[in-house]
Design an enzyme around this catalytic site. Structure first.
Site, PDB file in Angstrom:
ATOM      1  N   ASP A 112     -13.245 -13.712  -6.353  1.00 44.40           N
ATOM      2  CA  ASP A 112     -12.834 -12.685  -5.399  1.00 44.40           C
ATOM      3  C   ASP A 112     -13.764 -11.487  -5.513  1.00 44.40           C
ATOM      4  O   ASP A 112     -14.621 -11.426  -6.392  1.00 44.40           O
ATOM      5  CB  ASP A 112     -11.391 -12.250  -5.691  1.00 44.40           C
ATOM      6  CG  ASP A 112     -11.243 -11.713  -7.109  1.00 44.40           C
ATOM      7  OD1 ASP A 112     -11.502 -10.513  -7.311  1.00 44.40           O
ATOM      8  OD2 ASP A 112     -10.899 -12.491  -8.018  1.00 44.40           O
ATOM      9  N   ASP A 138     -12.740  -8.375  -6.221  1.00 47.26           N
ATOM     10  CA  ASP A 138     -11.932  -7.308  -6.793  1.00 47.26           C
ATOM     11  C   ASP A 138     -11.290  -6.558  -5.624  1.00 47.26           C
ATOM     12  O   ASP A 138     -10.889  -7.194  -4.651  1.00 47.26           O
ATOM     13  CB  ASP A 138     -12.763  -6.412  -7.719  1.00 47.26           C
ATOM     14  CG  ASP A 138     -11.895  -5.717  -8.764  1.00 47.26           C
ATOM     15  OD1 ASP A 138     -11.167  -6.434  -9.485  1.00 47.26           O
ATOM     16  OD2 ASP A 138     -11.931  -4.490  -8.860  1.00 47.26           O
TER      17      ASP A 138
END
Length: 293
Positions: free
Chosen positions: A211, A213
């Site tokens: 991802d 973040d």
């Protein structure tokens, strides 16, 4: 030190809980002076190379990052005869170009953890190992070469910031870590890398991006449900990487270019006559070579 037999150790992180490709796998229940490791170690062979695997979070992912017994895990690897350690773990990205699915071959760490035992040494036996270059360049080079050969998106080099977790960062923290020059964020590589150095084990880390973040506000917050699909892809690529890495490194090894195998020679400050004998007993595996000099 001349060539010796290689025993390649792997710490498997989120999504990487087993190594199905191991030939003749054997479970090793190892007790350590530091408590129990996360799970039984599994030892077998890959393409003629001895391999030891440990699921960092235990079977079924029951251990959150700050409850992992990092000292027991590294000690158990040393007792199992491991000569080189590779970490495989999930991470978040702070860079647009490090998209989910990218593998970052980390070369630097920032340790922001506070609730973990970070050393095998302490009162009664003091040592200060160098962490200027925490990753073995020979292992990192082999990992990057395998990624390239397998067409796995990757970056050689990057700074990994380690936080306690289990919570993901706030947006303010995410922007702060980006401003520090961090590339990825995770919750498990510290104090693991420090303990590996104290145990004189060359260490390398593959941080698998799941991802961005939460610094990219238009992407929304990080949620476990959103990263599970990427985890599946990363897990499949991690299995391919491990299968390629073992024969690439080979069944025999030469010393790390950093001299990790003798790191304690320049780290221990307490003279023999002042060392606590009880601590010395606990260090029989991680500092065995040094203590037998």
């Amino acid at each position: 030190m001349t060539e010796q037999q290689r025993v390649l150790g792997f710490f498997g992180g989120s999504g990487v809980y087993s190594m199905d490709a191991l030939e003749n796998p054997q479970r090793l229940e190892i007790d350590t002076p530091w408590g129990q490791p996360s799970d039984a170690l599994v030892k077998g062979k890959l393409s003629g190379v001895d391999v030891v695997f440990l699921a960092r979070h235990g079977a079924g992912h029951t251990l959150p990052p700050s409850n992992v017994n990092y000292r027991a895990n590294v000690d158990a690897m040393k007792r199992a005869g491991v000569t080189d350690l590779v970490s495989v773990s999930a991470c978040g990205s702070f860079r647009d170009e490090l998209a989910p699915g990218t593998f970052v071959i980390v070369d630097q760490f920032i340790d922001r953890t506070s609730a973990r035992e970070k050393s095998f040494f302490g009162p009664g036996f003091v040592a200060h190992v160098s962490m200027a270059d925490p990753v073995c360049p020979a292992l990192a080079f082999a990992l990057a070469t395998s990624c390239a050969a397998l067409d796995i998106p990757h970056q050689r080099g990057g700074t990994y910031i380690c936080i306690d977790g289990p919570h993901f960062s706030s947006r303010a923290e995410s922007h702060l870590y980006r401003s520090w020059g961090c590339d990825v964020i995770g919750m498990t590589n510290m104090p693991e890398a420090k303990l590996a150095r104290e145990a004189e084990l060359p260490y390398a880390s593959v941080a698998m991006v799941t991802d961005y973040d939460c610094w990219r506000e238009h992407d929304g917050p990080v949620e476990v449900g959103l990263i599970l699909e990427t985890l599946k892809q990363n897990t499949a690529n991690a299995a391919r990487l491990i299968a390629d890495l073992a024969p690439r490194l080979g069944a025999t090894r030469r010393p790390s270019p950093l001299g990790v195998e003798t790191a304690l020679d320049m780290a221990v400050i307490t003279p023999p006559e002042a060392r606590d004998p009880e601590i010395m007993k606990k260090l029989d595996a991680v500092a065995g070579r040094f203590l037998k000099r």
